[in-house]
Design an enzyme around this catalytic site. Structure first.
Site, PDB file in Angstrom:
ATOM      1  N   ASP A  24      -2.883   5.366   1.850  1.00 17.20           N
ATOM      2  CA  ASP A  24      -3.821   4.329   2.296  1.00 17.20           C
ATOM      3  C   ASP A  24      -3.337   3.632   3.566  1.00 17.20           C
ATOM      4  OD1 ASP A  24      -1.722   3.216   0.658  1.00 17.20           O
ATOM      5  OD2 ASP A  24      -2.796   1.317   0.680  1.00 17.20           O
ATOM      6  N   GLU A  74      -0.740   1.514  -1.549  1.00 18.11           N
ATOM      7  CA  GLU A  74       0.544   0.855  -1.288  1.00 18.11           C
ATOM      8  C   GLU A  74       0.320  -0.522  -0.691  1.00 18.11           C
ATOM      9  OE1 GLU A  74       4.187  -0.142   1.173  1.00 18.11           O
ATOM     10  OE2 GLU A  74       2.106   0.036   1.773  1.00 18.11           O
TER      11      GLU A  74
HETATM   12 ZN   LIG Z   1       3.467   1.704   4.795  1.00 17.16          ZN
END
Ligand SMILES: [Zn+2]
Length: 375
Positions: free
Chosen positions: A83, A146
């Site tokens: 992401d 993340e």
């Molecule tokens: Zn990163």
């Protein structure tokens, strides 16, 4: 052995697939198709999907069997996250005229955080395969979400991922630099509940929640609490007409510490201080805590650091172990019993419109991972 043009082309391809957090489907499908075509076993981690039901993909996990004399060695995990932050849709990458960087057109981030890490892993696998190099079994983990709390790494299905040592490719700088420590992180959301009353007619009948909050704040240790610990109040919301004694004040704050006991102690201090002020004025406290990062600090005796330092020594790289107060997926992997550190990916100015890939560092970082898995 590294194919520069191929590595950069893969990077450019990846950054053009939109994947702002929770919308990782495109990258997940791209990687799944790529690795399945090469004949590897590819899994989509349903545990991570269940933990992030708003996401449209789970972690992608690829198993690469070991080769040659190292085929029976312990598994090594290579990890990067799929992401990006916003504005991250419609990225138009280009190479600067001097040939040194890849940049976006300035209206979006580039997404080198962390597609540089993914592209590194793809090039490492390609070099190993083309040259039939001996290497241990590898588990490639491409994590979701993340940037919004390490959701993929924390909820990794360790029924699928069996390795106990990992390298997360998501840091800054060049070869030799590793992030070896990170903080405990607590999110706190709470409310002071007082009592509403007419401010002019019956102020003595009311309990002012904002006054309670102010009392608590003035008694609270904030910002840099000690060398390892920080605390910040980001939001205090109390919004009433001036003729009403304000009943409810809501607040949001965070505590970080590199030392779990200190984080616990500070958490208790914050809660006790709020409770004392609530008691003093006869108000009520609601206090909710969630922990989104777990502290880790690897010392030099940890196998992952020993492996990394030995590689640095063999190749004349200056080792630098950094302790960071932000989060990386290392925190999630560590939480799942995987001994990991974070290495540089090759990007710079992450989360900014001027984010760029430093091509030479990107290539040098691929080389260090190759050394780590072949020596
Ligand atoms: Zn990163």
């Amino acid at each position: 052995m590294i194919n520069k043009d191929r590595a950069i082309a893969k990077f450019m391809e990846l950054v053009q697939i939109d994947s702002v957090s929770l919308n990782e489907r495109g990258v997940a499908d791209n990687l799944t198709a790529y690795f399945e075509a090469l004949g590897y076993e590819v899994f989509e981690d349903q545990k991570s999907r269940a933990a992030a039901p708003q996401a449209n993909a789970g972690n992608i996990i690829v198993k690469i069997p070991g080769v040659g004399t190292k085929a029976q060695d312990d598994i090594i995990i290579l990890e990067a996250h799929m992401d990006t932050v916003e504005p991250g849709n419609g990225v138009k990458p280009s190479i600067t005229e001097d040939g040194l960087y890849v940049v976006s057109d300035g209206t979006t981030i580039l997404g080198a955080d962390d597609k540089a890490g993914i592209a590194q892993i793809l090039e490492v696998e390609a070099v190993l395969r083309e040259n039939n190099l001996d290497h241990p079994p590898l588990e490639l983990v491409f994590a979701i979400s993340e940037e919004i709390g390490l959701l993929g790494a924390f909820n990794l299905d360790t029924g699928i991922v069996k390795g106990k040592m990992g390298f997360v490719l998501d840091g800054g700088g060049g070869p030799g630099t590793a992030i070896i420590g990170g903080p405990d992180y607590y999110d706190i959301v709470g409310k002071i509940i007082g009592k509403a009353s007419h401010a002019g007619v019956a102020p003595d009948q009311g309990i002012s929640s904002i006054q309670v909050m102010a009392d608590a704040i003035s008694n609270m240790k904030l910002l840099k609490v000690d060398e390892d610990t920080t605390t910040n109040i980001g939001r205090v919301i109390c919004d009433y007409p001036t003729n009403v004694v304000p009943e409810v004040t809501r607040f949001e704050m965070e505590i970080r510490s590199l030392v779990p006991e200190k984080a616990q102690k500070q958490l208790k201090h914050v809660q006790d201080t709020l409770q004392a002020s609530a008691d003093k004025f006869g108000a009520r406290l609601e206090f909710e805590v969630s922990q989104s990062l777990h502290a880790y600090h690897h010392d030099d005796s940890t196998p992952v650091i020993q492996r990394y330092k030995a590689m640095c020594e063999r190749h004349g790289l200056e080792y630098e172990g950094i302790v960071m107060r932000g989060g990386t997926d290392v925190s999630g992997l560590t939480f799942n019993g995987i001994d990991a550190i974070c290495l540089a990916a090759g990007g710079e100015y992450a989360h900014e419109l001027r984010e760029r890939l430093i091509i030479d560092e990107f290539l040098a970082n691929i080389q260090q991972v190759l050394w780590l898995v072949t020596e």
